[in-house]
Structure formats: C-alpha cells, structure tokens
Design an enzyme around this catalytic site. Structure first.
Site, mmCIF file in Angstrom:
data_model
loop_
_atom_site.group_PDB
_atom_site.id
_atom_site.type_symbol
_atom_site.label_atom_id
_atom_site.label_comp_id
_atom_site.label_asym_id
_atom_site.label_seq_id
_atom_site.Cartn_x
_atom_site.Cartn_y
_atom_site.Cartn_z
ATOM 1 N N ASP A 163 0.807 -1.217 0.000
ATOM 2 C CA ASP A 163 0.000 0.000 0.000
ATOM 3 C C ASP A 163 0.840 1.267 0.000
ATOM 4 O O ASP A 163 0.362 2.338 0.377
ATOM 5 C CB ASP A 163 -0.917 0.004 1.226
ATOM 6 C CG ASP A 163 -0.144 -0.133 2.526
ATOM 7 O OD1 ASP A 163 0.742 -1.006 2.604
ATOM 8 O OD2 ASP A 163 -0.424 0.622 3.480
ATOM 9 N N TYR A 169 5.215 6.703 4.435
ATOM 10 C CA TYR A 169 4.842 6.255 3.094
ATOM 11 C C TYR A 169 3.445 6.711 2.760
ATOM 12 O O TYR A 169 2.857 6.323 1.788
ATOM 13 C CB TYR A 169 4.973 4.744 2.957
ATOM 14 C CG TYR A 169 4.103 3.913 3.858
ATOM 15 C CD1 TYR A 169 2.951 3.316 3.372
ATOM 16 C CD2 TYR A 169 4.418 3.732 5.189
ATOM 17 C CE1 TYR A 169 2.144 2.532 4.187
ATOM 18 C CE2 TYR A 169 3.634 2.947 6.008
ATOM 19 C CZ TYR A 169 2.497 2.360 5.499
ATOM 20 O OH TYR A 169 1.709 1.589 6.327
ATOM 21 N N LYS A 206 -6.791 -0.416 6.291
ATOM 22 C CA LYS A 206 -5.625 -0.081 7.109
ATOM 23 C C LYS A 206 -5.576 1.426 7.323
ATOM 24 O O LYS A 206 -5.875 2.209 6.416
ATOM 25 C CB LYS A 206 -4.341 -0.547 6.419
ATOM 26 C CG LYS A 206 -3.061 -0.086 7.123
ATOM 27 C CD LYS A 206 -1.833 -0.480 6.334
ATOM 28 C CE LYS A 206 -0.564 0.085 6.962
ATOM 29 N NZ LYS A 206 0.643 -0.278 6.192
ATOM 30 N N LYS A 238 -2.771 -5.076 14.755
ATOM 31 C CA LYS A 238 -1.449 -5.118 14.140
ATOM 32 C C LYS A 238 -0.467 -4.370 15.036
ATOM 33 O O LYS A 238 -0.058 -3.257 14.737
ATOM 34 C CB LYS A 238 -1.469 -4.513 12.738
ATOM 35 C CG LYS A 238 -0.147 -4.706 12.000
ATOM 36 C CD LYS A 238 -0.127 -3.933 10.699
ATOM 37 C CE LYS A 238 1.260 -3.976 10.082
ATOM 38 N NZ LYS A 238 1.397 -3.067 8.937
#
Length: 391
Positions: A71, A391, A183, A265
């Site tokens: 991603d 990112y 996410k 996560k």
C-alpha cells in the site's frame, strides 16, 4: 471479543463472497438501519455486516498465511523504483504491482493484500483488474484509507493521522470496488515523548476509523505503530506499548467497535533502532507476547527489520505458548529481495516472483512455528530501518 476460539468457530469466506459488487447474504435476524443520502446512495450500519466482518477476519487469519502490505503511496513507490533505476511512472508502478499479485501460488502463503487506492482501481499489464487477480488467488483485497501524517499542534513535534473527513463515503466506494478490509497508519514516537496528547489522538483516530470502516463492511486493521526511531531499550518500548494499547482499547469500546470484526497489528516490541543493546528473537517474542496477554483479537505483527529478522522473531513467538493467531503483515520484509531481483527487466519477472514466494513461504512456516532459517541469502539479512519512515 474476537478471541481465537471465536474465530475458529466462524466459517471461512469462499473467494466468491467478496467478488466486486457482491455482498454476502445477511442473516434474517440481523437488524439493518438504512439512511437516505442526497446522492441516492445508502449507508448501512455495522450490524448488517456483522457476520461478514467476522468471516473476513477469520479468512485473513487462516493458519500459515499472512498479509502482503503493498500500500505504499505513489511517492514512496517511486523511491523503491528509483532504487533499481526506474522512473516513477504509472506504467512502472503497474508493472511492479502486476508482478506481485500474479506470482503463481501466492495465495498459499498470503491471505490478504493491502492496496493503495491507485492499485485498487488499477488493472494488470494484461488488462485484468488487480482485485480480480487477488480473488482468484484466494487473497482478500484490502485498502489503505488514511490520508497521511501531519504535525500535531501543541505536541512535542509529534504527528497525527488525517483522513476521517469523507472516510464513510470512500469506504463505501472501496467496498463496492472489492475491498474487504482496511488499514489506517498512525504512529507514536518514543524519542518525542510520547505525549499524552499524541497517544490520545492516535487512539481516538484509530477508534473512529475502525467504527466507520465496520459501518461500511470493511474489517479494520487497528495499528498504532510504535516507531523504531531512538536509542531506548526494549523495556521502554514495552512500557509505551502497554500505555498506547490501553488507550486504543478504551476508545474502541467508547466508539462501539465490534471486537470480533477487527484485526490487531501491534509493532513487535524491540529496542530502538539506535540502541546498542540488541535483542534476540526469543527476547522480542517474550516481550511481545507479554504485551499481547490481555489483547484478545487476532494479531498481525509488523516489522521494519531485515527480512530474516522479521521472520525469526515471528517464528519465535509462534514457538512459545500463546492463545492468539500471531501472523505477519509485511511490506519490505516480503518485497525487498523481490524488487532488487526484478530490476525493472521483463526477463527477471519469474525470478523476482520466485524470490517473493520464498519470503512468503518462510513467513508462512514462521506463522506455524516451523521456520529454520536455512538457505537464506545474505541480502535477506540486511536491515531495512529508515529513520522517520513514512509512506
């Protein structure tokens, strides 16, 4: 809560269940509250998706498989391409992503793939939709839904994650396109505190995102990332992680998030990247499992370490007794060698795909606690830590 026993009792989704535009049949007992929207679209409350959310979480948490995180934003993907001498064009991004999703047999080791928005709507170089290629491999498509990190006013040079505005409509569109989980990347910096403000902002943002995602049929990955930056030891990471997760679960409950339909996560509990005292895989496993005790839903551990380090740490956790399904959600730890092997050359596609499958299989074995580390290349042992990584 989404304990391992609850997940094991839930049926696994057949890949036809998340084909684009096709919703699962819902139990007649499920209550559905629908409200009109000016654009003639409908927003369905989370209760109507309850069964599907649990089934999706179960599918992603299937034994011996984990998540491929692909991603990266177009800008970050450009940096990866630049490292092998390629220009950051849509054609080059398309070619690399095609290589990843079409690797033969990838679904044997990968249960879900997190996509960037461009990729969710993109076709392969052969003209087939990326989402359809994943579904054929029995891989659940996911989507990164946040809009990036920005400075948090009033904090100690910390950040917060933006993207709640318009998230409901975006999530509904992503679901229609074939995504079934989501996410949201928010981070906590230990060298900068973390301040109580930053921790609360991260936890609240995650909870709102999780609630909105479930309302629109997407299983949210709940990920407060503890950055590797710093010289602190593993005990400091452990204390911060405990504080952060306490806040996260408090606000998840406040926002009526259905715990059976989320995936955790957590970052592995490791020393800061610049700490002189390095931890062994056994130490990382011990501290991370201590953190997870009391954290019930299925958990996907994230890295920032070398390819082999990430696999060894995961393997050690699954060799120790634990009540969770501890798996992986890796980006660079699956792609690093693959990207270098490809080098942008068509004749290297098969070799690159083979290297991706090697890493995916190694982590599949680690998820089962059966990884040995034999035959690993020197390149896969190189660290991938990047300070202030974004990112």
């Amino acid at each position: 809560m989404a304990s391992a026993s609850l997940l094991k009792s839930s049926p696994v989704l057949d890949k036809s269940d998340w084909v684009k535009g096709q919703a699962l049949r819902h139990s007649s007992a499920a209550s559905v509250a629908v409200r009109a929207h000016p654009a003639a679209s409908l927003t369905v409350r989370a209760s109507s998706y309850a069964d599907e959310l649990v089934k999706t979480a179960k599918t992603i948490a299937s034994p011996g498989r984990g998540i491929l995180a692909m991603d990266e934003s177009n800008a970050t993907c450009g940096k990866r391409l630049a490292s092998i001498g390629l220009e950051n064009t849509e054609a080059n991004r398309q070619a690399y992503r095609t290589l990843l999703v079409s690797a033969p047999g990838l679904g044997n080791y990968i249960s879900g793939a997190i996509l960037f928005e461009e990729t969710l709507y993109q076709s392969t170089t052969e003209g087939e939709k990326m989402v359809d290629v994943l579904v054929k491999q029995n891989i659940v498509p996911g989507i990164k839904v946040d809009k990036g990190l920005v400075p948090l006013a009033g904090s100690n040079d910390e950040s917060w994650c933006q993207g709640l505005d318009g998230l409901a409509s975006r999530s509904a569109a992503y679901y229609k396109q074939g995504a079934r989980f989501a996410k949201w990347r928010t981070v906590v910096s230990i060298p900068n505190g973390p301040s109580a403000l930053a921790v609360k902002e991260a936890a609240w943002g995650l909870a709102r995102y999780a609630a909105i995602s479930q309302d629109n049929g997407l299983v949210p990955i709940v990920e407060p990332e503890i950055l590797l930056d710093g010289e602190h030891g593993i005990d400091r990471t452990f204390e911060v992680a405990k504080k952060v997760w306490a806040e996260v679960f408090f606000y998840l409950a406040e926002n009526n998030v259905m715990f059976e339909g989320i995936l955790l996560k957590p970052s592995m509990v490791t020393p800061g990247a610049e700490c002189k005292d390095k931890a062994t895989p056994e130490q990382v496993a011990d501290y991370t499992l201590k953190l997870l005790h009391g954290r019930i839903p299925p958990s996907f551990l994230s890295g920032g370490q070398s390819e082999v380090e990430a696999t060894l740490n995961l393997n050690a956790m699954n060799q120790a007794p634990n009540p969770w399904h501890v798996s992986f959600s890796y980006a660079r730890a699956l792609q690093n060698t693959c990207l270098k092997t490809w080098g942008g050359r068509p004749e290297n596609v098969k070799a690159a795909q083979d290297s991706l499958l090697v890493r995916a299989k190694a982590n599949s074995l680690a998820q089962l606690g059966k990884y040995t580390g034999e035959g690993e290349s020197e390149g896969s042992k190189q660290g991938m830590y990047v300070k202030n990584y974004s990112y």
